[in-house]
Design a protein around this motif. Structure first.
Motif, short mmCIF file in Angstrom:
data_model
loop_
_atom_site.label_atom_id
_atom_site.label_comp_id
_atom_site.label_asym_id
_atom_site.label_seq_id
_atom_site.Cartn_x
_atom_site.Cartn_y
_atom_site.Cartn_z
N PHE A 140 -1.44 -3.70 1.09
CA PHE A 140 -1.36 -3.12 -0.26
C PHE A 140 -0.17 -3.77 -0.99
O PHE A 140 0.72 -4.34 -0.36
CB PHE A 140 -1.10 -1.62 -0.18
CG PHE A 140 -2.17 -0.84 0.52
CD1 PHE A 140 -3.52 -1.11 0.32
CD2 PHE A 140 -1.83 0.21 1.37
CE1 PHE A 140 -4.51 -0.36 0.96
CE2 PHE A 140 -2.81 0.97 2.01
CZ PHE A 140 -4.15 0.68 1.81
N ASP A 176 3.34 -3.29 -3.30
CA ASP A 176 4.51 -2.49 -2.96
C ASP A 176 4.36 -1.00 -3.28
O ASP A 176 4.73 -0.13 -2.51
CB ASP A 176 5.75 -3.07 -3.67
CG ASP A 176 6.98 -2.20 -3.42
OD1 ASP A 176 7.30 -1.97 -2.24
OD2 ASP A 176 7.59 -1.74 -4.40
N LEU A 177 3.77 -0.71 -4.44
CA LEU A 177 3.64 0.70 -4.85
C LEU A 177 2.34 1.33 -4.34
O LEU A 177 1.99 2.45 -4.69
CB LEU A 177 3.74 0.80 -6.39
CG LEU A 177 4.11 2.17 -6.96
CD1 LEU A 177 5.46 2.66 -6.44
CD2 LEU A 177 4.10 2.14 -8.49
N VAL A 178 1.62 0.60 -3.50
CA VAL A 178 0.36 1.08 -2.93
C VAL A 178 -0.62 1.46 -4.06
O VAL A 178 -1.10 2.59 -4.16
CB VAL A 178 0.58 2.26 -1.95
CG1 VAL A 178 -0.69 2.61 -1.20
CG2 VAL A 178 1.67 1.93 -0.96
N THR A 179 -0.87 0.50 -4.95
CA THR A 179 -1.82 0.75 -6.03
C THR A 179 -3.05 -0.14 -5.94
O THR A 179 -4.04 0.08 -6.64
CB THR A 179 -1.18 0.50 -7.42
OG1 THR A 179 -0.82 -0.88 -7.50
CG2 THR A 179 0.05 1.37 -7.61
#
Lengths: 360, 360
Positions: free
Chosen positions: A283, A285-288
């Motif tokens: 993913f 970094d911000l898991v988006t």
């Protein structure tokens, strides 16, 4: 080298023989020499319905075809319960053998077949067509790539189709005296083969059938599944069913990569086939979102997979016939492994879902 | 109706709170009111790192935040072992509750939480974001369509990712005192939820863990799986692992249709998400291709799924706060079902892989 065309006979006029006879016609190194049925009339009708050219002989018995000295090899699409008899006889008559799957009702029967093939020096190959699609080679490349896929850890296969009421009542695959393994033999075979393929043909140590298999009144399997365990911690699950919508999945999850294919035994289209491959998927970094995402690989082919199969079979037969080659052992070896796993699933079902050790 | 913005506080500065705080900022009916940590310094650093506006309060303890009368609801991303304490206290302080998954270490703890939520009239929702993606509604439409999908017969889910050495040593999800369920609680949760989703939230009757789960030295699960059995013959398999390449699959096979999705918890991309749906899939007459083939459905969204989640949570809270509504029971009900299945898997692992009956 002279003549390198392999002359093939078909014994049995099953539906699937229509497709394989077309493949024999399309394969550049094979020709259909004869077709045999239990009656001359049936053989003639089959030849006519499939537009066989006049030089194709028709025989009113399987024996007669096997006694034709021009026949190099036979394709055997008979019900599974008849495999051992006719495959053994074919081998004894020095006919190379392309045998429908499942190869036998159990490994003991299959061992009889391959013993005869070995002692008569004939090539054995089962009729698992997808093994010969060029996509399969591309998938094998991915699965054996330590950087892209790593080591397999989890494998999942599913093959289901929705059989109609006539099939469920009358098809040979639901008859205990013809195809006693039912869905397990017919389509579970592909799941097991796909799992072995993804496991680099390493046999599992233990097999446990899933509970709640569906059997018909005669005890033939209509739906079942199993979990396979390897000593290194690898696990595989499969499910096969005559009672659900057509689904043909293979998923292989490795330490570094993931493969998905949703039409592994028969591509959605005849001339191109694809699979999805993810490597070191992650993913952001911000898991988006995924970064990187899996990629799609498409393989084109001018020839359908069954033609690739007939061509490879005929190539191996030709090497024996014309070049003093030895039979290729890869094919009977992986057939036997597939059968061993089928046997274990059936035994586990019959043993209250106990773990069954695979003994090679 | 006047003011309908819900004021949310966050207790705990976990990584995932970065994403949820962004979602609270983006949700039209919510605002971030405060963040609390075990130290004021940590709370301030988190606020600064995430660019919170100056009106967002920072608290040096969770209690202090829960005592802020302006806070309507709290988001709780604390380690699972702390859920019961802080969730119960939050409910007692009349704070609506958005709780990270897994909701508790076991169903008994979770029952304590929902009892307090009920008696205090607060909304409970777990933080399973993908439930709120508009694609999920489209998939539910397909799965509930008797013509296109029929009845579910087999469901498969897999969630794996490749944890790095630091995670496997230090992450709270591998610590027995913090997240004792390990991979089962963290990602097995999603598999179980997806299976329940595809089974229309009908609980299985029996659960059997797969053998060979991988545990770390402290007994925390790093990889495991299970088979779920329903009384009507439905079967589901799942596998979850911290030790394989990122894979997030849901497959649902029905009597008439098949659904495939490979990114069900987090779409490959933030603004569009797709799934594959096959209905009455079949081969052509000569078995050379699929006819019809499955089709791909793509759903676009302006808002990421976690914003949909915060908006729905805030809508339910607003209905209670401003319109004398009652808490929506759907969310705690499906949280509890998910937890019941997790408990059964863990119990089966601890009971030599015996079948565990689910008792609601």
């Amino acid at each position: 080298m002279g003549e390198t065309i392999i002359r093939i006979g078909i014994i049995g006029c099953a539906d699937i023989a229509r497709k394989v006879s077309r493949a024999i016609a399309l394969a550049p190194n094979a020709t259909l020499h004869a077709v045999g049925s239990r009656s001359l009339d049936k053989a003639r009708k089959f030849a006519a319905a499939n537009g066989f050219p006049p030089h194709v002989k028709v025989y009113g018995s399987y024996e007669a075809l096997l006694d034709d000295p021009v026949v190099d090899a036979v394709y055997v699409p008979l019900p599974t319960s008849l495999h051992v008899h006719w495959a053994v006889l074919a081998a004894q008559k020095k006919k190379h053998l392309l045998l429908e799957k499942p190869v036998a009702l159990n490994t003991a029967e299959f061992d009889h077949i391959i013993d005869e093939c070995e002692s008569n020096g004939v090539q054995f190959m089962d009729c698992t067509m997808w093994m010969h699609h060029p996509r399969t080679a591309k998938m094998a490349e991915f699965l054996s790539d330590e950087q892209r896929f790593g080591l397999p850890r989890y494998i999942h296969a599913c093959f289901a189709f929705s059989a109609d009421p006539d099939f469920l009542k009358n098809d040979i695959r639901v008859k205990p005296d013809l195809d006693a393994l039912g869905a397990l033999g017919d389509i579970g075979w592909y799941c097991v083969r796909a799992i072995l393929f993804a496991a680099n043909y390493e046999l599992p140590k233990t097999v446990i059938a899933l509970r709640q298999p569906v059997l018909n009144e005669a005890g033939v399997i209509l739906a079942c599944g199993a979990t396979l365990y390897w000593e290194d911690g690898k696990v595989a699950n499969f499910h096969c069913s005559f009672l659900s919508n057509l689904t043909i999945d293979l998923t292989a999850v490795g330490t570094k990569g993931t493969l998905h294919v949703h039409d592994f035994t028969l591509p959605f289209q005849e001339r191109e086939a694809s699979f999805s491959a993810g490597s070191e998927s992650s993913f952001d970094d911000l898991v988006t979102k995924w970064d990187p995402q899996p990629s799609r690989h498409t393989v084109n082919t001018d020839l359908p997979q069954e033609v690739h199969m007939v061509r490879e079979f005929s190539r191996l037969v030709g090497a024996i016939k014309f070049n003093n080659g030895k039979p290729e052992k890869k094919w009977p070896t992986i057939s036997r492994k597939s059968q061993l796993v089928l046997d274990a699933v059936r035994t586990s079902i019959d043993s209250n879902f106990e773990p069954i050790l695979i003994q090679e």
